[in-house]
Design a protein around this motif. Structure first.
Motif, mmCIF file in Angstrom:
data_model
loop_
_atom_site.group_PDB
_atom_site.id
_atom_site.type_symbol
_atom_site.label_atom_id
_atom_site.label_comp_id
_atom_site.label_asym_id
_atom_site.label_seq_id
_atom_site.Cartn_x
_atom_site.Cartn_y
_atom_site.Cartn_z
ATOM 1 N N ARG A 152 5.809 0.526 2.184
ATOM 2 C CA ARG A 152 4.518 0.396 1.510
ATOM 3 C C ARG A 152 3.697 1.657 1.724
ATOM 4 N N THR A 153 2.780 1.857 0.812
ATOM 5 C CA THR A 153 1.866 2.988 0.871
ATOM 6 C C THR A 153 0.457 2.438 1.016
ATOM 7 N N THR A 154 -0.286 2.974 1.968
ATOM 8 C CA THR A 154 -1.675 2.558 2.134
ATOM 9 C C THR A 154 -2.577 3.727 1.750
ATOM 10 N N ILE A 155 -3.732 3.403 1.238
ATOM 11 C CA ILE A 155 -4.698 4.417 0.831
ATOM 12 C C ILE A 155 -6.006 4.125 1.550
ATOM 13 N N ALA A 156 -6.474 5.074 2.319
ATOM 14 C CA ALA A 156 -7.694 4.906 3.104
ATOM 15 C C ALA A 156 -8.928 4.916 2.215
ATOM 16 N N ASP A 157 -9.977 4.253 2.692
ATOM 17 C CA ASP A 157 -11.249 4.235 1.972
ATOM 18 C C ASP A 157 -11.737 5.654 1.682
#
Length: 158
Positions: A33-38
């Motif tokens: 999975r890929t997460t994207i920070a605020d």
């Protein structure tokens, strides 16, 4: 790594850290999975909003004053000033505080900023943007000395 992990809990337990929020379409697959920070979404929104003519600056008066003080000490004035984002699993919401140029139709400007930010965030992040709230905190008024050009033969310096 020989073992394939597909559940969020297993990945977080194995790494010993929390990844925070995750993205939507295409960001969670069977291979990872890929997460994207605020902060990433805030930078993208800030850059997109700056591309619209009629936007002068961002942030409330307090945020701009703090940025000026920070700049006086060599700190960098961030592209995220005036941006607040909330990123969920598949969606994002953006709040923007901006200063508009005098003479610009605020409803038209707000719609242009909103549309441009939505397109940029959705294209770059794969997140659905549920809302872009815009607060106009000030109007930038042109100063006479900024707009007036000296006439021919008139000294430029007094």
């Amino acid at each position: 790594m020989t073992e394939t992990r597909t559940s969020t809990a297993t990945v977080e337990q194995a790494s010993g850290r929390s990844f925070g929020v995750q993205g939507g379409s295409g960001l969670v697959t069977e291979r990872g999975r890929t997460t994207i920070a605020d902060g990433v979404v805030a930078k993208i929104a800030g850059m997109a909003a700056r591309e619209i003519d009629g936007v002068h600056d961002f942030g409330t008066g307090t945020a701009r004053a703090f940025g000026a003080i920070k700049g006086a000490f060599g700190g960098e004035d961030g592209v995220t000033r005036g941006m607040a984002v909330e990123v969920g699993e598949r969606q994002a919401a953006v709040d923007i505080h901006l200063i508009v140029e005098y003479g610009v139709a605020i409803p038209d400007l707000a719609q242009a900023v909103r549309s441009h930010v939505i397109r940029a965030v959705e294209r770059m992040c794969g997140l659905e943007v549920t809302e872009v709230n815009i607060a106009v905190d000030d109007v930038h008024l042109p100063r006479q000395e900024e707009t007036r050009e000296p006439s021919e033969g008139e000294p430029r310096v007094l």
